[in-house]
Design an enzyme around this catalytic site. Sequence first.
Site, short mmCIF file in Angstrom:
data_model
loop_
_atom_site.label_atom_id
_atom_site.label_comp_id
_atom_site.label_asym_id
_atom_site.label_seq_id
_atom_site.Cartn_x
_atom_site.Cartn_y
_atom_site.Cartn_z
N CYS A 92 0.83 -1.21 0.00
CA CYS A 92 0.00 0.00 0.00
C CYS A 92 0.87 1.26 0.00
O CYS A 92 1.86 1.34 0.73
CB CYS A 92 -0.92 -0.01 1.22
N CYS A 96 0.33 4.95 6.95
CA CYS A 96 -0.30 4.74 8.27
C CYS A 96 0.70 4.03 9.20
O CYS A 96 1.12 2.89 8.91
CB CYS A 96 -1.57 3.92 8.11
N CYS A 99 0.41 0.31 10.32
CA CYS A 99 -0.05 -0.72 9.38
C CYS A 99 1.06 -1.58 8.78
O CYS A 99 1.97 -1.07 8.13
CB CYS A 99 -0.87 -0.08 8.26
N CYS A 136 -16.35 -9.47 5.82
CA CYS A 136 -15.75 -8.16 5.52
C CYS A 136 -14.49 -8.34 4.68
O CYS A 136 -13.55 -9.03 5.09
CB CYS A 136 -15.43 -7.45 6.83
N CYS A 167 -19.48 -6.56 3.86
CA CYS A 167 -18.80 -5.34 4.29
C CYS A 167 -17.52 -5.25 3.48
O CYS A 167 -16.92 -6.29 3.14
CB CYS A 167 -18.49 -5.42 5.78
N CYS A 227 -19.60 1.66 8.96
CA CYS A 227 -18.81 1.01 10.00
C CYS A 227 -17.59 1.90 10.19
O CYS A 227 -16.76 2.03 9.28
CB CYS A 227 -18.40 -0.39 9.55
N ARG A 299 -17.74 -2.95 18.20
CA ARG A 299 -16.95 -4.17 17.96
C ARG A 299 -15.62 -4.14 18.72
O ARG A 299 -14.82 -3.20 18.55
CB ARG A 299 -16.70 -4.38 16.46
N1 SAM Z 1 -6.66 0.39 3.14
C1 SAM Z 1 -7.94 0.64 3.63
C2 SAM Z 1 -7.98 1.79 4.62
O1 SAM Z 1 -6.98 2.10 5.22
O2 SAM Z 1 -9.06 2.36 4.78
C3 SAM Z 1 -8.63 -0.56 4.22
C4 SAM Z 1 -7.84 -1.53 5.08
S1 SAM Z 1 -7.13 -0.87 6.59
C5 SAM Z 1 -6.05 -2.18 7.05
C6 SAM Z 1 -8.50 -0.91 7.74
C7 SAM Z 1 -8.28 -0.45 9.14
O3 SAM Z 1 -7.57 -1.44 9.86
C8 SAM Z 1 -7.46 0.79 9.37
O4 SAM Z 1 -8.18 1.96 9.18
C9 SAM Z 1 -7.08 0.65 10.83
O5 SAM Z 1 -8.04 1.27 11.65
C10 SAM Z 1 -7.09 -0.87 11.05
N2 SAM Z 1 -5.73 -1.37 11.30
C11 SAM Z 1 -4.74 -1.53 10.41
N3 SAM Z 1 -3.60 -1.98 11.00
C12 SAM Z 1 -3.89 -2.12 12.31
C13 SAM Z 1 -3.13 -2.53 13.45
N4 SAM Z 1 -1.85 -2.88 13.34
N5 SAM Z 1 -3.73 -2.56 14.65
C14 SAM Z 1 -5.03 -2.19 14.77
N6 SAM Z 1 -5.79 -1.79 13.74
C15 SAM Z 1 -5.24 -1.74 12.52
C1 DTB Z 2 -11.10 -2.54 11.63
O1 DTB Z 2 -11.47 -1.55 12.29
N1 DTB Z 2 -10.21 -3.43 12.04
C2 DTB Z 2 -9.98 -4.43 11.03
C3 DTB Z 2 -11.02 -4.06 9.94
N2 DTB Z 2 -11.57 -2.84 10.43
C4 DTB Z 2 -10.63 -4.01 8.55
C5 DTB Z 2 -8.57 -4.55 10.59
C6 DTB Z 2 -7.60 -4.87 11.69
C7 DTB Z 2 -6.26 -5.07 11.08
C8 DTB Z 2 -5.23 -5.51 12.06
C9 DTB Z 2 -3.90 -5.69 11.44
C10 DTB Z 2 -3.83 -6.74 10.37
O2 DTB Z 2 -4.31 -7.89 10.59
O3 DTB Z 2 -3.25 -6.49 9.32
FE1 SF4 Z 3 -2.81 1.24 3.37
FE2 SF4 Z 3 -2.72 0.08 5.73
FE3 SF4 Z 3 -3.16 2.70 5.57
FE4 SF4 Z 3 -5.08 0.95 4.74
S1 SF4 Z 3 -4.32 1.22 6.83
S2 SF4 Z 3 -4.36 2.81 3.69
S3 SF4 Z 3 -3.77 -0.70 3.95
S4 SF4 Z 3 -1.28 1.62 4.95
#
Ligand code: SAM
Ligand code: DTB
Ligand code: SF4
Length: 352
Positions: A92, A96, A99, A136, A167, A227, A299
């Site tokens: 990506c 973030c 992430c 989802c 979702c 959500c 959740r």
């Molecule tokens: N790329 C898209 C976005 O950012 O909207 C969708 C996928 S993203 C992984 C969805 C959500 O997962 C993020 O907004 C964040 O709140 C959550 N998330 C990602 N990495 C995480 C982590 N290490 N711990 C907790 N929540 C996480």
């Molecule tokens: C949300 O609030 N938490 C989920 C879902 N929406 C997409 C994602 C959590 C991701 C945790 C890190 C991972 O497994 O990559």
């Molecule tokens: Fe990309 Fe992760 Fe940010 Fe979603 S949360 S936009 S997958 S870097």
Amino acid sequence: MCESSRDDFVQVVPNFFSRGPVQIRTPFTHNESAGTAVHSDPQPAWTRAEVEALFALPFNDLLHRAQSVHRQRHDANAIQLSTLLSIKTGGCPEDCAYCPQAARYHTGVENEPLLPLEDVVAAARAAKENGATRFCMGAAWRGPKQKDLEQVAERVKAVKALGLETCATLGLLREGQAELLKAAGLDYYNHNLDTAPEFYGDIITTREYGDRLATLERVRRAGISVCCGGIVGMGESRAQRAGLIAQLASLDPQPESVPINDLVQVEGTPLHGLPRLDWSEFVRTIACARITMPAAFVRLSAGRAEMPEAVQALCFLAGANSIFYGDKLLTTGNPEAERDRALLEKLGIHPL
Ligand code: SAM
Ligand code: DTB
Ligand code: SF4
């Protein structure tokens, strides 16, 4: 937080959804008997100061109040089960800081293109057989391109045809994209605010808070349920956790589903190695979400793999009534489904 700084906050971050300036109604005091005074306004906009006052309550008072609100709107012994699948993993372009899928951090996540339709359907079928009611699909995009979206729409249609709620979480949506997803049968779109507006820039620089609000508005206008939640344990202050909850609660209408994630620390991401948020603070955050968004499904999301069962039970007592169910979140682990079933049985909680 004092009134003038709240005004500053409102000026800095226009709330696209609120019905004008947030008003302080029925000020909430620290020595109020727990559980007696629940706001009667069906959809109150909560100020950050009010949410901070909730956070400051004695733990037992806060939980009693949350449980009382919960019981007015929900079956206290029922829980909704959602299963996650990463349909496009890693690589990506966003930054973030939490992430593991951001290309710029070296986390060991392997990039994978969009999963074939058959694989998505097989995973959804398995989720349904295991007892999930919502599926989802997550994609590591800044946002979908038109071609991506058409392919996701096919997958949404196929999952919906299995009789599951659908979702998707695909990042930022442009004009017209939410409508396409709606037409394919998408029930919910997950897009998190992640944190308080003034802490947001410490976590993400490649997109703005306002971009997120605009996507949420597009989702809402297309008739898809929202959500929307956030992450705690990223080094934010309690006031900033309250700021996140106040911001979520002032979305108008409020989100139907509110995921509260406890940061999953992944090696290689900038947030790896931070001190863990104390469990009691996480439970407080759940309770504040429940009290301020009484109709929502709150959740208990990421972070359960390392959370003792007793803390999870306290989250349910605080009003959490949904979990991610299945051995994996997107790229990280989640408790095994069998273990979750045993936990729910132990607590006398049944799946919805
Ligand atoms: N790329 C898209 C976005 O950012 O909207 C969708 C996928 S993203 C992984 C969805 C959500 O997962 C993020 O907004 C964040 O709140 C959550 N998330 C990602 N990495 C995480 C982590 N290490 N711990 C907790 N929540 C996480
Ligand atoms: C949300 O609030 N938490 C989920 C879902 N929406 C997409 C994602 C959590 C991701 C945790 C890190 C991972 O497994 O990559
Ligand atoms: Fe990309 Fe992760 Fe940010 Fe979603 S949360 S936009 S997958 S870097």
